[in-house]
Scaffold this active site. Structure first.
Site, PDB file in Angstrom:
ATOM      1  N   HIS A 165     -44.447  -4.673 -12.548  1.00 44.59           N
ATOM      2  CA  HIS A 165     -45.041  -5.105 -11.282  1.00 44.59           C
ATOM      3  C   HIS A 165     -45.416  -3.895 -10.427  1.00 44.59           C
ATOM      4  CE1 HIS A 165     -43.046  -9.348 -11.186  1.00 44.59           C
ATOM      5  NE2 HIS A 165     -44.266  -9.386 -11.697  1.00 44.59           N
TER       6      HIS A 165
ATOM      7  N   HIS B  27     -38.289  -1.138 -13.813  1.00 47.06           N
ATOM      8  CA  HIS B  27     -37.870  -2.216 -14.703  1.00 47.06           C
ATOM      9  C   HIS B  27     -39.107  -2.861 -15.312  1.00 47.06           C
ATOM     10  CE1 HIS B  27     -38.497  -3.947 -10.691  1.00 47.06           C
ATOM     11  NE2 HIS B  27     -38.770  -5.103 -11.288  1.00 47.06           N
ATOM     12  N   VAL B  28     -38.913  -3.469 -16.463  1.00 46.69           N
ATOM     13  CA  VAL B  28     -40.007  -4.073 -17.220  1.00 46.69           C
ATOM     14  C   VAL B  28     -39.669  -5.533 -17.488  1.00 46.69           C
ATOM     15  CG1 VAL B  28     -41.350  -4.008 -19.358  1.00 46.69           C
ATOM     16  CG2 VAL B  28     -40.595  -1.853 -18.297  1.00 46.69           C
TER      17      VAL B  28
ATOM     18  N   HIS C  39     -37.127  -1.115  -6.022  1.00 47.99           N
ATOM     19  CA  HIS C  39     -37.657   0.167  -6.459  1.00 47.99           C
ATOM     20  C   HIS C  39     -36.693   0.903  -7.392  1.00 47.99           C
ATOM     21  CE1 HIS C  39     -40.479  -0.743  -3.216  1.00 47.99           C
ATOM     22  NE2 HIS C  39     -41.310  -0.022  -3.935  1.00 47.99           N
ATOM     23  N   HIS C  40     -36.505   0.333  -8.555  1.00 52.95           N
ATOM     24  CA  HIS C  40     -35.869   0.968  -9.708  1.00 52.95           C
ATOM     25  C   HIS C  40     -36.689   0.490 -10.896  1.00 52.95           C
ATOM     26  CE1 HIS C  40     -32.451   2.478 -12.207  1.00 52.95           C
ATOM     27  NE2 HIS C  40     -33.004   1.628 -13.082  1.00 52.95           N
TER      28      HIS C  40
ATOM     29  N   PRO D 258     -43.386  -3.404  -6.978  1.00 48.81           N
ATOM     30  CA  PRO D 258     -42.205  -4.102  -7.502  1.00 48.81           C
ATOM     31  C   PRO D 258     -41.399  -4.707  -6.360  1.00 48.81           C
ATOM     32  CG  PRO D 258     -41.783  -1.759  -7.395  1.00 48.81           C
ATOM     33  CD  PRO D 258     -43.218  -1.938  -6.980  1.00 48.81           C
TER      34      PRO D 258
END
Length: 338
Positions: free
Chosen positions: A269, A278-279, A275-276, A272
């Site tokens: 995204h 990730h998929v 804010h770390h 996102p």
């Protein structure tokens, strides 16, 4: 593949029947001043304690409604809550029971070969998932309130001058992410892990998926590296990490759930929700929230773009939606970018 799916459904039912740890998602941790959730108060809450104040938003298509509720204490003062009511997806093994079990079937329309009935199935076939955010802040309520949405076209200069300073000024906790990575929470839910600190990740089911059917399969890959906030931080240096997530994530899902990579939507995204890096891994046939073209970036495309140009995401403009009530939208307005 059918045998693998059948075996997984048995495991999924066992998982559903056992105790499920609760993840502190970003929308449950956006407290005033970044304060931690009041777990004790939430644990003592029952749905019958709540009274509905108003409907914040509803979707007939998604069969979901968002409510602003409150819990009235002994003093007569109310404490806000958000209640999300969502009809659960059909489970394949229970579908025959919808026609076999006794229920009221009211004929609504009959025209030539077409009939429409309204059914009143027994409780075990008409479950509703209820998610409660309590105590809820005004920010939670505004998050679920129907709002106008605007598309923002963010250049790299906009990111440096508007978006990045805004992100750095926020104090929202993502401790729940670190708890998973450090196995302090949800260790029994991990589907796959590559422990490499630079190029590894953890794959876990997303809380939006109840794990009872494959049609709305949804998993999240959380990378171990903590300095990567979003797509904007990615360079060619991160290609080994991204390729691991893509390849190992697909292999783990086909092994555990019998769903091949060709039936997965794998994307990031931007912006996102936390804010770390990730998929998202979702079933291709599932219209997952945030999978639309203005927010989702396919991981395979991201890898190709970085392979061609290491600073691709530090050069190009990115488009993303923002609600009219979001503080970041106001920052873009103040900068004359809307």
């Amino acid at each position: 593949r059918g045998a693998a799916r059948a075996q997984w459904r048995g495991r999924a039912r066992a998982m559903a029947e056992g105790p499920q740890p609760k993840r502190k998602r970003e929308d449950e941790e956006e407290k005033n001043g970044g304060a931690p959730a009041q777990g004790g108060a939430a644990a003592a809450l029952t749905l019958s304690d709540l009274r509905v104040r108003r409907i914040l938003r509803e979707s007939a298509r998604d069969k979901i409604v968002f409510l602003h509720a409150e819990r009235v204490g002994l003093s007569g003062e109310g404490t806000d809550a958000v209640v999300i009511l969502e009809k659960t997806p059909f489970q394949e093994e229970k579908i025959p029971d919808l026609l076999k079990k006794p229920m009221n079937a009211e004929l609504q329309m009959h025209n030539d070969i077409y009939c429409t009935f309204y059914l009143s199935p027994p409780p075990e076939l008409s479950e509703i998932k209820a998610t409660v955010v309590y105590p809820a802040t005004e920010k939670h309520i505004q998050k679920y309130l129907r709002q106008e949405v605007h598309l923002i076209r963010e250049t790299w200069e906009d990111y440096k001058n508007i978006t990045l300073p805004f992100i750095q000024s926020q104090s929202f906790s993502i401790q729940w992410v670190y708890n998973i990575l450090e196995k302090k929470a949800e260790a029994d839910r991990i589907v796959h892990e590559n422990p490499d600190p630079s190029n590894g990740f953890v794959l876990v089911p997303d809380l939006k998926w109840n794990q009872n059917q494959l049609e709305d399969l949804y998993l999240i890959a959380l990378v171990h590296r903590r300095e990567i906030k979003s797509l904007r931080d990615l360079t060619a240096e991160h290609l080994p990490l991204l390729r691991n997530v893509l390849q190992e994530g697909k292999e783990a899902i086909v092994k555990r759930f019998g769903v091949p990579g060709s039936q997965l939507r794998i994307y990031l995204h931007y912006q996102p929700s936390y804010h770390h890096l990730h998929v998202h891994f979702t079933a291709l046939g599932y219209d997952a929230p945030g999978s639309s073209v203005e927010r989702a970036h396919l991981l395979a495309d991201v890898i190709d773009n970085l392979a061609m140009d290491s600073t691709y995401y530090q050069k190009r403009a990115l488009t993303f939606p923002l609600r009219a009530d979001e503080p970041l939208f106001k920052k873009f307005q103040e900068a004359g970018k809307v």
